[in-house]
Enzyme design. Structure first.
Site, short mmCIF file in Angstrom:
data_model
loop_
_atom_site.label_atom_id
_atom_site.label_comp_id
_atom_site.label_asym_id
_atom_site.label_seq_id
_atom_site.Cartn_x
_atom_site.Cartn_y
_atom_site.Cartn_z
N HIS A 1 0.85 -1.21 0.00
CA HIS A 1 0.00 0.00 0.00
C HIS A 1 0.88 1.25 0.00
CE1 HIS A 1 -4.05 -1.50 0.28
NE2 HIS A 1 -3.75 -2.29 1.32
N CYS B 1 0.25 1.76 -5.76
CA CYS B 1 -0.77 2.57 -6.46
C CYS B 1 -0.28 4.00 -6.61
CB CYS B 1 -2.09 2.55 -5.71
SG CYS B 1 -2.83 0.92 -5.52
#
Length: 417
Positions: free
Chosen positions: A316, A385
């Protein structure tokens, strides 16, 4: 008449009578009672009585002090009675008083005047002329009727009929002119006080938006703050268990189950120390603050101990521990270290791809496309991301292995410095 009083005797008698009078102007009129100071002509006083000293104007004869407006009185000391003077010897032949000089009635003696009583407080409205304004102010207030319907009707008739159309009722249930409302007026006021459909709908929509806003605020707080705290705790606990297993010899190199930790990743420049688990499951691995290895449950990639291949990891960038949040700050040559049960594997950062499609799996091939590598080797790939707080694209960082060091020889220089 007597001979010795003829001629000039009448004038002498008249002068004698006047001398005997206390006040010539106090002679009684015909038919009236004589004044207390009047004495008949035949009464010859032997000696005039001694008169008391005149009192001040604000003292009455009895010694009571009074103010100019009839206020409270103060009792005085009792007066000492005076001995009346003896009556004069009667004159044998009193001369008659001429009728043409009647004296007026004497004024009332201060001693005979009644005691002044306390004056009642007079109403201010009765001592002056009254205008329309003062009459309006002096008008009695209309009583408020709180009885039944019959009493309300009577009060309405006394008040001049129904309430004027332009006068709204008061909040306490009375009309604008301080009288109780009739049943019809009360119904109209209650109906006017009820909110309409539009008001109810707007209130409901407002409550929905407020509830939605509160829920969104709680969700953002959980994602940006609480999820990081929880993920850091879980990742720290997984790392401690992994190191304990290594120290006790419970772990052996080989294949691992999804979600099972088997290595520790170090990025010294970013101060990152995070355990590596098998698989890239969001709930079992990534949301727990760990870094996931692309294994057999997704896109198989090589392990660090393979002679050739690409060791690909995912993590993440935001929330849930956000281990890869600042990998865009890595520059070529920055060390990336992987620790396993037996060895340390040291990589050097070589290149970065700032943005690519999530479906571009070629970036984790044994020879990554776009990394600049042209032949097989021992590589590492970090994926996350981008942009921040979104998952629209992916950011890729590549590195090449430069050192393999057994744990028995201690930590590599990249972790010691």
């Amino acid at each position: 008449m007597r001979p010795e009083r003829e001629g000039g005797g009448e004038a002498a008698e008249l002068a004698d009578a006047v001398r005997r009078l206390d006040d010539p102007l106090s002679d009684p009129l015909p038919g009236q009672h004589p004044s207390p100071w009047f004495r008949a002509a035949q009464e010859e006083p032997q000696a005039e009585p001694q008169r008391p000293e005149p009192e001040p104007e604000w003292y009455d004869p009895d010694g009571y002090a009074t103010d100019w407006y009839g206020g409270a009185q103060r009792p005085a000391t009792p007066a000492v009675p005076q001995t009346p003077a003896p009556a004069p010897a009667p004159d044998p032949a009193p001369a008659p008083i001429p009728a043409q000089a009647p004296a007026p009635a004497p004024a009332a003696s201060p001693a005979s005047a009644p005691e002044p009583a306390f004056l009642p407080v007079q109403d201010d409205e009765t001592v002056a002329l009254r205008t329309a304004d003062t009459r309006r102010a002096a008008a009695p207030e209309r009583p408020v009727v709180t009885g039944g319907r019959a009493e309300r009707r009577k009060a309405a008739k006394r008040g001049g009929g129904r309430r004027r159309a332009g006068a709204p009722p008061a909040e306490d249930g009375t009309a604008a002119d301080d009288r109780p409302l009739s049943r019809v007026e009360a119904r109209r006021a209650a109906k006017a006080a009820k909110p309409g459909a539009g008001v109810i709908a707007s209130r409901a929509i407002g409550e929905v938006f407020i509830t939605f806003g509160v829920l969104m605020l709680l969700f953002v707080t959980y994602q940006l703050w609480w999820s990081n705290i929880r993920a850091h705790n879980l990742a720290g606990s997984a790392r401690d268990h992994l190191e304990d297993d290594w120290a006790n010899g419970k772990r052996k190199p080989g294949s691992f189950e999804p979600g099972q930790g088997f290595a520790i990743l170090y990025i010294p420049k970013l101060d990152v120390v995070v355990p590596i688990a098998e698989g890239i499951s969001k709930t079992k691995v990534l949301d727990k603050g760990m870094v996931g290895h692309y294994g057999k449950d997704s896109i198989p990639t090589a392990m660090p101990d393979a002679k050739t291949g690409n060791f690909a990891l995912a993590g993440h960038r935001n929330t849930h521990g956000e281990p890869f949040r600042y990998i865009n700050r890595l520059e070529p040559g920055d060390p990336i270290v992987v620790e396993t049960q037996d060895k340390y594997y040291v990589y050097k950062m070589s290149s970065r791809l700032n943005q690519t499609s999530p479906s571009n799996t070629a970036v984790i091939n044994p020879v990554p496309v776009g990394s600049g590598f042209t032949k097989a080797g021992r590589y590492i790939t970090l994926t996350t991301c981008t942009p921040e707080f979104t998952s629209t694209y992916r950011m890729i960082v590549w590195g090449k292995m430069v050192e393999e060091r057994p744990r028995s020889k201690g930590k590599p220089d990249a972790l010691v410095e």
